[in-house]
Design a protein around this motif. Structure first.
Motif, PDB file in Angstrom:
ATOM      1  N   THR A  43       1.469  -5.472   2.078  1.00 48.67           N
ATOM      2  CA  THR A  43       2.637  -4.940   1.365  1.00 48.67           C
ATOM      3  C   THR A  43       3.725  -5.989   1.242  1.00 48.67           C
ATOM      4  OG1 THR A  43       2.197  -2.692   2.108  1.00 48.67           O
ATOM      5  CG2 THR A  43       4.454  -3.184   1.417  1.00 48.67           C
ATOM      6  N   ASN A  44       3.978  -6.706   2.311  1.00 48.22           N
ATOM      7  CA  ASN A  44       5.084  -7.656   2.315  1.00 48.22           C
ATOM      8  C   ASN A  44       4.741  -8.985   1.655  1.00 48.22           C
ATOM      9  OD1 ASN A  44       7.384  -6.243   3.612  1.00 48.22           O
ATOM     10  ND2 ASN A  44       5.863  -5.929   5.221  1.00 48.22           N
ATOM     11  N   TYR A  84       5.888  -8.338  -1.711  1.00 48.28           N
ATOM     12  CA  TYR A  84       7.344  -8.355  -1.760  1.00 48.28           C
ATOM     13  C   TYR A  84       7.872  -9.791  -1.790  1.00 48.28           C
ATOM     14  CZ  TYR A  84      12.204  -7.723  -0.358  1.00 48.28           C
ATOM     15  OH  TYR A  84      13.567  -7.777  -0.299  1.00 48.28           O
ATOM     16  N   GLN A  91       7.285 -11.364  -5.154  1.00 45.63           N
ATOM     17  CA  GLN A  91       8.252 -10.889  -6.145  1.00 45.63           C
ATOM     18  C   GLN A  91       9.612 -11.552  -5.950  1.00 45.63           C
ATOM     19  OE1 GLN A  91       9.146  -6.702  -5.869  1.00 45.63           O
ATOM     20  NE2 GLN A  91       9.878  -6.598  -7.981  1.00 45.63           N
ATOM     21  N   GLN A 127      11.997  -5.478   4.873  1.00 49.08           N
ATOM     22  CA  GLN A 127      12.141  -6.310   3.678  1.00 49.08           C
ATOM     23  C   GLN A 127      13.533  -6.913   3.567  1.00 49.08           C
ATOM     24  OE1 GLN A 127      10.481  -3.884   0.486  1.00 49.08           O
ATOM     25  NE2 GLN A 127       8.416  -4.518   1.064  1.00 49.08           N
TER      26      GLN A 127
END
Length: 206
Positions: free
Chosen positions: A19-20, A23, A26, A195
């Motif tokens: 998931t990270n 992130y 991005q 995050q």
């Protein structure tokens, strides 16, 4: 051309690396950077085949030495064919695990000699080291609980809790010894908090 930056995400099972990774990618791309996203073991055709062998639960009883050498064989291919060319082109490389994982899993988990791992690191990598390592850290019970929801375990994920406790302790030890490179992220927090901390670490590197 300005050399790119090399960022690695590390951590045990179920800490949210997948998931990270997305992130961080991005975040970097939003600043206009060209990003190469890759993983270890893997990243090239040959290295991915080695990954399949390493993770296969049906593999014949793999010795710790074989496992260690396969990790560095895959890493050699990865560095020469993916990581170094991208950095030289000025791209930023974002990698799911790198050599810190070898110290943690093969050194801590398997009990392999740290000096042997360090020697192989120098032989295969030369002076190449990550510019920033984000260590996603959570208690083993928390991570394994999350990992169990993903489905079938691979050859590493099916190890005993004690194995992963040793892995975690080596990760934390390496972070303490390399404080300029490592940023420990409390992965037991909410995703928003995780995050936010990642974004702060990336901003300092940028």
């Amino acid at each position: 051309m300005i050399r790119g930056k090399f960022i690695t995400l590390e951590g045990g099972e179920g800490v949210g690396k997948t998931t990270n990774m997305k992130y961080v990618q991005q975040l970097l791309e939003n600043t206009g950077r060209s990003v190469v996203v890759t993983r270890e073991p893997g990243g090239t055709g040959m290295a991915e085949k080695i990954r399949d062998i390493l993770l296969d639960r049906q593999s014949e009883g793999m010795t710790p030495v074989t496992e260690l050498l396969l990790m560095f064989a895959a890493r050699s291919q990865h560095i020469v064919h993916v990581i170094e060319p991208a950095l030289q082109r000025g791209q930023w490389v974002l990698c799911d695990r790198f050599t810190d994982a070898t110290f943690a899993y093969q050194g801590g988990g398997r009990g392999m000699d740290v000096e042997t791992i360090a020697w192989l690191e120098q032989c295969v990598q030369g002076e190449l080291r990550p510019d920033l390592t984000l260590l996603l850290d959570a208690p083993v019970a928390t991570g394994m609980g999350r990992a169990q929801r993903r489905g079938d375990f691979d050859r590493f994920e099916q190890e005993q809790v004690e194995f992963f406790e040793r892995v975690r302790q080596v990760y934390l030890q390496r972070a303490r010894l390399n404080q300029r490179r490592f940023k420990i992220i409390d992965a037991a927090q909410s995703l928003d908090c995780v995050q936010k901390n990642i974004a702060e670490a990336i901003a300092v590197l940028s």
